[in-house]
Design an enzyme around this catalytic site. Structure first.
Site, PDB file in Angstrom:
ATOM      1  N   VAL A  65       0.864  -1.174   0.000  1.00  0.00           N
ATOM      2  CA  VAL A  65       0.000   0.000   0.000  1.00  0.00           C
ATOM      3  C   VAL A  65       0.905   1.228   0.000  1.00  0.00           C
ATOM      4  O   VAL A  65       1.937   1.249   0.682  1.00  0.00           O
ATOM      5  CB  VAL A  65      -0.927  -0.002   1.235  1.00  0.00           C
ATOM      6  CG1 VAL A  65      -1.736   1.280   1.328  1.00  0.00           C
ATOM      7  CG2 VAL A  65      -1.860  -1.213   1.200  1.00  0.00           C
ATOM      8  N   GLY A  73      -6.400   1.132   6.437  1.00  0.00           N
ATOM      9  CA  GLY A  73      -7.225  -0.046   6.200  1.00  0.00           C
ATOM     10  C   GLY A  73      -7.138  -0.640   4.810  1.00  0.00           C
ATOM     11  O   GLY A  73      -7.775  -1.652   4.535  1.00  0.00           O
ATOM     12  N   GLY A  75      -4.575  -2.135   3.251  1.00  0.00           N
ATOM     13  CA  GLY A  75      -3.928  -3.443   3.253  1.00  0.00           C
ATOM     14  C   GLY A  75      -4.875  -4.527   3.727  1.00  0.00           C
ATOM     15  O   GLY A  75      -4.936  -5.618   3.155  1.00  0.00           O
ATOM     16  N   GLU A  97       5.040 -15.279   2.857  1.00  0.00           N
ATOM     17  CA  GLU A  97       6.254 -15.014   3.611  1.00  0.00           C
ATOM     18  C   GLU A  97       6.253 -13.536   3.964  1.00  0.00           C
ATOM     19  O   GLU A  97       5.826 -12.703   3.164  1.00  0.00           O
ATOM     20  CB  GLU A  97       7.526 -15.316   2.795  1.00  0.00           C
ATOM     21  CG  GLU A  97       7.792 -16.787   2.559  1.00  0.00           C
ATOM     22  CD  GLU A  97       7.091 -17.317   1.315  1.00  0.00           C
ATOM     23  OE1 GLU A  97       7.015 -18.537   1.158  1.00  0.00           O
ATOM     24  OE2 GLU A  97       6.600 -16.502   0.498  1.00  0.00           O
ATOM     25  N   ASN A 102       9.000  -7.162  10.095  1.00  0.00           N
ATOM     26  CA  ASN A 102       7.855  -6.354   9.660  1.00  0.00           C
ATOM     27  C   ASN A 102       6.667  -6.583  10.606  1.00  0.00           C
ATOM     28  O   ASN A 102       5.700  -7.252  10.284  1.00  0.00           O
ATOM     29  CB  ASN A 102       7.479  -6.685   8.212  1.00  0.00           C
ATOM     30  CG  ASN A 102       6.468  -5.723   7.638  1.00  0.00           C
ATOM     31  OD1 ASN A 102       5.803  -4.987   8.358  1.00  0.00           O
ATOM     32  ND2 ASN A 102       6.340  -5.738   6.318  1.00  0.00           N
ATOM     33  N   TYR A 109      -1.606  -9.807   9.498  1.00  0.00           N
ATOM     34  CA  TYR A 109      -1.885 -11.182   9.091  1.00  0.00           C
ATOM     35  C   TYR A 109      -2.432 -11.998  10.266  1.00  0.00           C
ATOM     36  O   TYR A 109      -3.398 -12.751  10.110  1.00  0.00           O
ATOM     37  CB  TYR A 109      -0.640 -11.843   8.496  1.00  0.00           C
ATOM     38  CG  TYR A 109      -0.132 -11.164   7.248  1.00  0.00           C
ATOM     39  CD1 TYR A 109      -1.005 -10.761   6.239  1.00  0.00           C
ATOM     40  CD2 TYR A 109       1.220 -10.911   7.064  1.00  0.00           C
ATOM     41  CE1 TYR A 109      -0.542 -10.142   5.093  1.00  0.00           C
ATOM     42  CE2 TYR A 109       1.691 -10.296   5.915  1.00  0.00           C
ATOM     43  CZ  TYR A 109       0.809  -9.908   4.940  1.00  0.00           C
ATOM     44  OH  TYR A 109       1.272  -9.290   3.800  1.00  0.00           O
TER      45      TYR A 109
END
Length: 142
Positions: A65, A73, A75, A97, A102, A109
């Site tokens: 993004v 929002g 992503g 991956e 990060n 996720y």
């Protein structure tokens, strides 16, 4: 996403990553077993996702993004969209991956139901060194 979007995609890619994909890598993703989505905010392309479908699994290869839109929002919208589409297409899971450093991506996720299932040592370039990747998966119940 369409090939005509690549100038905007490459601009976002260069802003988002220290080691961005090249134009030829993106061109190579326009094939039947890949899915490419663009996030349009207003009239402007503001993000994208690239997913490869392989052996019944959706492999998220790239999600980015634009920095000016991060935290808004986008992503999460892209991620939810690609998961929904992968489920509709009969994929059994989504794999990805992510750089071990990060934290924002890992947290996104995890919040969307992905679990860490492994680690790839030295997967990402990081200057003179290499950085590990966490492998994450989301079963789709298909």
């Amino acid at each position: 996403m369409h090939q005509e979007d690549l100038p905007d995609v490459l601009n976002i890619e260069a802003q988002g990553y220290s080691f961005p994909w090249s134009e030829s890598v993106f061109f190579g993703c326009f094939r039947p077993d890949y899915r490419l989505w663009a996030l349009v905010w207003g009239q402007r392309l503001s993000g994208y996702a690239v997913v490869a479908y392989m052996v019944g699994e959706a492999h998220l290869l790239n999600l980015c993004v634009a920095p000016a839109k991060q935290g808004s929002g986008g992503g999460r919208r892209l991620l939810r969209h690609l998961v929904l589409e992968a489920a509709r297409d009969g994929m059994s899971q989504v794999l990805l991956e992510v750089r071990a450093s990060n934290r924002a991506a890992i947290d996104l996720y995890a919040a969307e139901g992905f679990d860490v299932i492994g680690r790839r040592k030295g997967y990402y370039p990081a200057g003179r060194e290499r950085e590990d990747a966490l492998v994450m998966a989301l079963p789709l119940g298909g």
